[in-house]
Enzyme design. Structure first.
Site, PDB file in Angstrom:
ATOM      1  N   CYS A 281      37.168  -7.826  64.981  1.00 24.73           N
ATOM      2  CA  CYS A 281      38.257  -6.858  64.798  1.00 24.73           C
ATOM      3  C   CYS A 281      39.630  -7.488  64.673  1.00 24.73           C
ATOM      4  O   CYS A 281      40.421  -7.094  63.809  1.00 24.73           O
ATOM      5  CB  CYS A 281      38.249  -5.820  65.913  1.00 24.73           C
ATOM      6  SG  CYS A 281      38.853  -6.395  67.528  1.00 24.73           S
TER       7      CYS A 281
ATOM      8  N   HIS B  18      40.331  -4.069  71.469  1.00 23.47           N
ATOM      9  CA  HIS B  18      40.079  -3.724  70.064  1.00 23.47           C
ATOM     10  C   HIS B  18      41.387  -3.407  69.349  1.00 23.47           C
ATOM     11  O   HIS B  18      42.272  -2.752  69.909  1.00 23.47           O
ATOM     12  CB  HIS B  18      39.128  -2.528  69.962  1.00 23.47           C
ATOM     13  CG  HIS B  18      38.797  -2.168  68.555  1.00 23.47           C
ATOM     14  ND1 HIS B  18      38.037  -2.971  67.737  1.00 23.47           N
ATOM     15  CD2 HIS B  18      39.158  -1.102  67.791  1.00 23.47           C
ATOM     16  CE1 HIS B  18      37.934  -2.411  66.546  1.00 23.47           C
ATOM     17  NE2 HIS B  18      38.613  -1.283  66.556  1.00 23.47           N
TER      18      HIS B  18
ATOM     19  N   ASP C  88      40.879   1.213  60.419  1.00 20.92           N
ATOM     20  CA  ASP C  88      40.247   0.229  61.300  1.00 20.92           C
ATOM     21  C   ASP C  88      39.069  -0.378  60.546  1.00 20.92           C
ATOM     22  O   ASP C  88      38.015   0.241  60.425  1.00 20.92           O
ATOM     23  CB  ASP C  88      39.779   0.915  62.583  1.00 20.92           C
ATOM     24  CG  ASP C  88      39.059  -0.032  63.532  1.00 20.92           C
ATOM     25  OD1 ASP C  88      38.954  -1.229  63.219  1.00 20.92           O
ATOM     26  OD2 ASP C  88      38.597   0.443  64.596  1.00 20.92           O
TER      27      ASP C  88
END
Length: 283
Positions: free
Chosen positions: A73, A112, A127
């Protein structure tokens, strides 16, 4: 401050963008998200090998654009945010507490990264780095409305604690992926959680191969030798890849990853996959 520069044409070529350069519009944002997630896989090969995960934009660009690799991420969303800023988008970076498989009110570490992107139709969340349930669209920052994406429906909800929840509809049920607030973060804010994710012995990124990629109407997921193909509106296909060679072949052919040279990945995979999987070269 001006955005960090990357080789934007090379990035756009990496994700398969064709035609005129993208503009900072919502339709182009949605297309960029879809192309990025299809072209650049989620993968944790560096942490699995004990190799450093750099969040320097030049290092990420080299790894994920020039070297044909993916990332997790912090790498994925840092690269995507930089590309968006080079295109002309205004955005802020956020941080979230992952709740997948955990209690709805759990307080987990902030581990995250996601993005809030400004558009003429209002702020949207994107995302490109949540593994097997990576968001393949752009969500309007609006509460309690089901929003379509190229894959599962998503929605954003708010609880009495003031945090937002990102949810995906999985097999007819709404599942929370993570909780977050809208406080903008700085690049330094991701260094500690990135170091934790890449090096802490209890981080699953250090002892399990985790790879994911989206395709039109499907998601590919690999966890060590367990390979799943989740197709929209159909039963998932699951099979066991019974050898290191089979896993590496899937990484190259299905996930589009250029493997590190030298054989370190193959040796590490032989250590982490289940013993009964090793040596079954028929799969």
């Amino acid at each position: 401050m001006p955005p960090v520069s990357i080789d934007l044409p090379r990035y756009l070529d990496r994700i398969g963008w064709t035609g005129d350069l993208p503009r900072p519009t919502l339709p182009d944002l949605r297309t960029l998200v879809a192309r990025h997630t299809a072209a650049i896989p989620f993968e944790n090969i560096n942490p699995l090998l004990g190799a450093r995960v750099s969040l320097d934009v030049a290092d990420i660009e080299r790894k994920m654009v020039a070297d044909g690799r993916g990332g997790y991420c912090f790498e994925q969303n840092r690269l995507f945010a930089t590309a968006l800023e080079n295109i002309g988008f205004k955005l802020s970076t956020l941080i979230a507490r992952v709740l997948w498989t955990k209690d709805e009110d759990a307080i987990t570490t902030r581990s995250h990264m996601l993005l809030k992107v400004e558009t003429s139709q209002g702020p949207h969340l994107v995302d490109v780095g949540f593994g097997g349930l990576t968001l393949t669209g752009a969500l309007a920052l609006v509460e309690d409305i089901e929003q379509a994406t190229p894959h599962e429906p998503f929605r954003l909800v708010r609880r009495d604690d003031g945090d937002w929840r990102m949810q995906a509809q999985v097999q007819g049920e709404w599942k929370t992926l993570y909780r977050f607030d809208l406080q903008p973060q700085h690049p330094i804010d991701y260094e500690a959680p990135n170091h934790y994710a890449a090096t802490f012995p209890l981080s699953h990124f250090t002892d399990t191969l985790i790879v994911a990629r989206t395709l039109p109407g499907a998601r590919l997921a690999l966890r060590n030798g367990d390979y799943s193909i989740h197709r929209k509106g159909a039963e998932s296909e699951k099979r066991l890849l019974g050898s290191v060679d089979a896993i590496c072949r899937a990484l190259v052919e299905d996930f589009g990853i250029r493997l590190p040279e030298g054989g370190a990945l193959q040796r590490r995979l032989a250590e982490v996959i289940q013993p009964q999987q090793v040596g079954d070269s028929a799969n």
